[in-house]
Design an enzyme around this catalytic site. Structure first.
Site, PDB file in Angstrom:
ATOM      1  N   THR A   1     -10.833   0.713 -18.192  1.00 33.76           N
ATOM      2  CA  THR A   1     -11.887   0.272 -19.095  1.00 33.76           C
ATOM      3  C   THR A   1     -11.952  -1.253 -19.015  1.00 33.76           C
ATOM      4  O   THR A   1     -11.261  -1.864 -18.207  1.00 33.76           O
ATOM      5  CB  THR A   1     -11.609   0.720 -20.545  1.00 33.76           C
ATOM      6  OG1 THR A   1     -10.357   0.176 -20.951  1.00 33.76           O
ATOM      7  CG2 THR A   1     -11.565   2.240 -20.635  1.00 33.76           C
TER       8      THR A   1
ATOM      9  N   ASP B   1      -5.349  -2.932 -18.311  1.00 32.59           N
ATOM     10  CA  ASP B   1      -4.257  -1.976 -18.505  1.00 32.59           C
ATOM     11  C   ASP B   1      -4.403  -1.156 -19.786  1.00 32.59           C
ATOM     12  O   ASP B   1      -3.411  -0.705 -20.359  1.00 32.59           O
ATOM     13  CB  ASP B   1      -2.887  -2.687 -18.445  1.00 32.59           C
ATOM     14  CG  ASP B   1      -2.650  -3.329 -17.092  1.00 32.59           C
ATOM     15  OD1 ASP B   1      -3.188  -2.822 -16.088  1.00 32.59           O
ATOM     16  OD2 ASP B   1      -1.946  -4.349 -17.029  1.00 32.59           O
TER      17      ASP B   1
ATOM     18  N   GLY C   1       0.783  -1.225   0.000  1.00 34.76           N
ATOM     19  CA  GLY C   1       0.000   0.000   0.000  1.00 34.76           C
ATOM     20  C   GLY C   1       0.816   1.277   0.000  1.00 34.76           C
ATOM     21  O   GLY C   1       0.323   2.319   0.451  1.00 34.76           O
TER      22      GLY C   1
ATOM     23  N   ARG D   1     -15.477 -14.611  -9.873  1.00 32.53           N
ATOM     24  CA  ARG D   1     -15.208 -13.172  -9.786  1.00 32.53           C
ATOM     25  C   ARG D   1     -16.465 -12.372  -9.491  1.00 32.53           C
ATOM     26  O   ARG D   1     -16.422 -11.384  -8.757  1.00 32.53           O
ATOM     27  CB  ARG D   1     -14.567 -12.679 -11.089  1.00 32.53           C
ATOM     28  CG  ARG D   1     -13.154 -13.167 -11.284  1.00 32.53           C
ATOM     29  CD  ARG D   1     -12.476 -12.498 -12.484  1.00 32.53           C
ATOM     30  NE  ARG D   1     -11.247 -13.194 -12.817  1.00 32.53           N
ATOM     31  CZ  ARG D   1     -10.066 -12.953 -12.230  1.00 32.53           C
ATOM     32  NH1 ARG D   1      -9.968 -12.032 -11.300  1.00 32.53           N
ATOM     33  NH2 ARG D   1      -8.997 -13.644 -12.582  1.00 32.53           N
TER      34      ARG D   1
ATOM     35  N   HIS E   1      -0.178   1.618 -13.087  1.00 30.13           N
ATOM     36  CA  HIS E   1       0.479   0.437 -13.644  1.00 30.13           C
ATOM     37  C   HIS E   1       1.972   0.745 -13.800  1.00 30.13           C
ATOM     38  O   HIS E   1       2.325   1.817 -14.293  1.00 30.13           O
ATOM     39  CB  HIS E   1      -0.144   0.094 -15.009  1.00 30.13           C
ATOM     40  CG  HIS E   1       0.484  -1.106 -15.640  1.00 30.13           C
ATOM     41  ND1 HIS E   1       0.199  -2.386 -15.218  1.00 30.13           N
ATOM     42  CD2 HIS E   1       1.400  -1.221 -16.621  1.00 30.13           C
ATOM     43  CE1 HIS E   1       0.920  -3.240 -15.939  1.00 30.13           C
ATOM     44  NE2 HIS E   1       1.650  -2.557 -16.789  1.00 30.13           N
TER      45      HIS E   1
ATOM     46  N   THR F   1       9.167   4.888  -6.581  1.00 27.31           N
ATOM     47  CA  THR F   1       9.366   6.254  -6.082  1.00 27.31           C
ATOM     48  C   THR F   1       8.688   7.264  -7.000  1.00 27.31           C
ATOM     49  O   THR F   1       8.064   8.231  -6.535  1.00 27.31           O
ATOM     50  CB  THR F   1      10.872   6.551  -5.966  1.00 27.31           C
ATOM     51  OG1 THR F   1      11.437   5.600  -5.075  1.00 27.31           O
ATOM     52  CG2 THR F   1      11.133   7.942  -5.434  1.00 27.31           C
TER      53      THR F   1
HETATM   54  C1  GAR Z   1       3.025  -0.755  -7.644  1.00 23.88           C
HETATM   55  O1  GAR Z   1       4.280  -0.775  -8.303  1.00 23.88           O
HETATM   56  C2  GAR Z   1       1.902  -0.726  -8.660  1.00 23.88           C
HETATM   57  O2  GAR Z   1       2.191   0.042  -9.805  1.00 23.88           O
HETATM   58  C3  GAR Z   1       1.817  -2.178  -9.018  1.00 23.88           C
HETATM   59  O3  GAR Z   1       1.975  -2.876  -7.813  1.00 23.88           O
HETATM   60  C4  GAR Z   1       2.786  -2.087  -6.925  1.00 23.88           C
HETATM   61  C5  GAR Z   1       2.023  -1.918  -5.636  1.00 23.88           C
HETATM   62  O4  GAR Z   1       2.830  -1.330  -4.638  1.00 23.88           O
HETATM   63  N1  GAR Z   1       0.559  -2.471  -9.641  1.00 23.88           N
HETATM   64  C6  GAR Z   1       0.365  -3.452 -10.518  1.00 23.88           C
HETATM   65  O5  GAR Z   1       1.252  -4.209 -10.872  1.00 23.88           O
HETATM   66  C7  GAR Z   1      -1.051  -3.557 -11.035  1.00 23.88           C
HETATM   67  N2  GAR Z   1      -1.162  -4.650 -11.944  1.00 23.88           N
HETATM   68  P1  GAR Z   1       2.148  -0.679  -3.352  1.00 23.88           P
HETATM   69  O6  GAR Z   1       1.207  -1.703  -2.736  1.00 23.88           O
HETATM   70  O7  GAR Z   1       3.309  -0.398  -2.440  1.00 23.88           O
HETATM   71  O8  GAR Z   1       1.424   0.566  -3.769  1.00 23.88           O
END
Ligand code: GAR
Length: 195
Positions: free
Chosen positions: A141, A145, A12, A65, A109, A172
């Site tokens: 959408t 991605d 998170g 789902r 993403h 970062t």
């Molecule tokens: C982030 O790098 C985000 O862009 C990626 O997961 C990580 C989550 O980090 N998302 C994906 O790969 C979506 N398919 P976080 O929990 O520390 O924010």
């Protein structure tokens, strides 16, 4: 202010960046952090910030789902969000779910879309010999991605990068990008952010 729900699956750190940005005269406020994993560290970090949290364990639904999303919708709709931010949320959403939040469902993403949708983005960028990598915030959408791009942040790929070192540099940049896009989006401005 616009009410923002944030969906997470793990640490998170993007949720924290978003939540910590929504202070003072910000046009949005966090109303819920929701996870598909009850053990997600991000839930604790959200609760520590006084943000309501909820979790719906997807593993209870054996791949159904629609049934999973029906449960997810209960706390989500109860929070009455204006904007829903996917922030490291690692479940694919059905068209019915996406349609319900059309135009107000955002995702981050870790690649410069349209390059590298899906998983293992950093390994694929290194493998391709790319000089730069980055992250994209886009409207969600029905296609994974895809969707209109609201912002991108770029970072260099270094010659000695591993997927892990590149992921850290991109992450970062994500922490700067997502708050910048949300602030603009919450005012109704969908012009692109480029960092
Ligand atoms: C982030 O790098 C985000 O862009 C990626 O997961 C990580 C989550 O980090 N998302 C994906 O790969 C979506 N398919 P976080 O929990 O520390 O924010």
């Amino acid at each position: 202010p616009k009410r923002v729900a944030i969906l997470i699956s793990g640490g998170g750190s993007n949720m924290v960046a978003l939540a910590d940005s929504m202070t003072g005269d910000h046009p949005a406020c966090p109303v819920l952090v929701l996870s598909n994993d009850p053990a997600a560290a991000g839930l604790t970090r959200a609760a520590a910030r006084g943000i309501p949290t909820a979790a719906v364990d997807h593993r209870g639904f054996r791949g159904d789902r629609a049934a999973f999303e029906a449960e997810l919708l209960m706390p989500l709709l109860a929070a009455e969000p204006d904007i829903v931010c996917l922030a490291g949320f690692m479940r694919i959403l059905t068209p019915a779910f996406v349609d319900r939040f059309a135009g107000r469902l955002l995702n981050i993403h870790p690649s410069l879309l349209p390059k590298y949708p899906g998983l293992h983005t950093h390994a694929r960028a290194i493998e391709a010999g790319d000089a730069e990598a980055g992250a994209t915030v886009h409207l969600v959408t029905r296609v994974l991605d895809e969707g209109p791009i609201l912002g991108q942040a770029r970072v260099p790929v270094q010659p000695d990068d591993t997927p892990e070192t590149l992921a850290a540099r991109v992450l970062t940049a994500e922490h700067r990008l997502y708050p910048a896009v949300l602030r603009r989006f919450a005012t109704g401005d969908t012009t692109r952010v480029d960092l």
